[in-house]
Design a protein around this motif. Structure first.
Motif, PDB file in Angstrom:
ATOM      1  N   ILE A 125       0.841  -1.203   0.000  1.00  0.00           N
ATOM      2  CA  ILE A 125       0.000   0.000   0.000  1.00  0.00           C
ATOM      3  C   ILE A 125       0.873   1.249   0.000  1.00  0.00           C
ATOM      4  CG2 ILE A 125      -1.585   1.387   1.415  1.00  0.00           C
ATOM      5  CD1 ILE A 125      -2.914  -1.270   2.270  1.00  0.00           C
ATOM      6  N   ASN A 126       1.899   1.260   0.832  1.00  0.00           N
ATOM      7  CA  ASN A 126       2.762   2.440   0.922  1.00  0.00           C
ATOM      8  C   ASN A 126       3.568   2.661  -0.349  1.00  0.00           C
ATOM      9  OD1 ASN A 126       1.699   2.953   3.418  1.00  0.00           O
ATOM     10  ND2 ASN A 126       3.410   2.103   4.552  1.00  0.00           N
ATOM     11  N   ALA A 127       3.878   1.583  -1.073  1.00  0.00           N
ATOM     12  CA  ALA A 127       4.544   1.742  -2.370  1.00  0.00           C
ATOM     13  C   ALA A 127       3.600   2.454  -3.343  1.00  0.00           C
ATOM     14  CB  ALA A 127       4.964   0.387  -2.917  1.00  0.00           C
ATOM     15  N   LEU A 128       2.325   2.102  -3.312  1.00  0.00           N
ATOM     16  CA  LEU A 128       1.340   2.806  -4.147  1.00  0.00           C
ATOM     17  C   LEU A 128       1.183   4.256  -3.698  1.00  0.00           C
ATOM     18  CD1 LEU A 128      -1.613   0.275  -4.588  1.00  0.00           C
ATOM     19  CD2 LEU A 128      -0.114   1.162  -6.362  1.00  0.00           C
ATOM     20  N   ALA A 129       1.216   4.472  -2.392  1.00  0.00           N
ATOM     21  CA  ALA A 129       1.052   5.825  -1.852  1.00  0.00           C
ATOM     22  C   ALA A 129       2.178   6.752  -2.313  1.00  0.00           C
ATOM     23  CB  ALA A 129       0.990   5.784  -0.331  1.00  0.00           C
ATOM     24  N   ASN A 130       3.352   6.193  -2.551  1.00  0.00           N
ATOM     25  CA  ASN A 130       4.473   7.006  -3.030  1.00  0.00           C
ATOM     26  C   ASN A 130       4.250   7.481  -4.456  1.00  0.00           C
ATOM     27  OD1 ASN A 130       5.950   6.858  -0.664  1.00  0.00           O
ATOM     28  ND2 ASN A 130       7.018   5.005  -1.285  1.00  0.00           N
TER      29      ASN A 130
END
Length: 113
Positions: A85-90
């Motif tokens: 999820i945090n990779a997408l958020a970046n």
């Protein structure tokens, strides 16, 4: 002096206003296609985020249930999804998620009692 709005193009007489209109139409289509592709990509990424977030919540609920039953549990699966999820958020305007610790789960379960 009046400028002739027609000019000679190989083999035909071209009206400049029509030519400009056709060029704008092609440019508008190109911009429209770019915007459509961008929107599709955003939609795909938001859908991916939603599925990952739902899976993360399921893993959290499993950890909570195990903790309530006083059984061993791990937050590894939760945090694996969190990293995705945090990779997408970046990349986009998608909210990042916090990594979860076993202590966080225990504290939460303690508030339920």
């Amino acid at each position: 002096m009046q400028v002739d709005k027609f000019f000679r193009f190989p083999f035909e007489l071209v009206n400049m206003e029509v030519l400009i209109s056709q060029i704008r139409g092609v440019m508008d289509m190109s911009v429209h296609k770019d915007i459509t592709l961008h929107a599709q990509k955003q939609n795909e990424q938001f859908t991916e985020f939603s599925l990952l977030d739902q899976k993360r919540e399921e893993y959290i609920q499993e950890a909570v249930e195990l903790c309530k039953a006083d059984m061993d549990f791990s937050t590894d699966s939760i945090n694996q999804i969190t990293m995705q999820i945090n990779a997408l958020a970046n990349e986009r305007f998608i909210p990042a998620r916090k990594m979860v610790t076993t202590e966080m789960v225990r504290t939460y379960v303690g508030t339920l009692a």
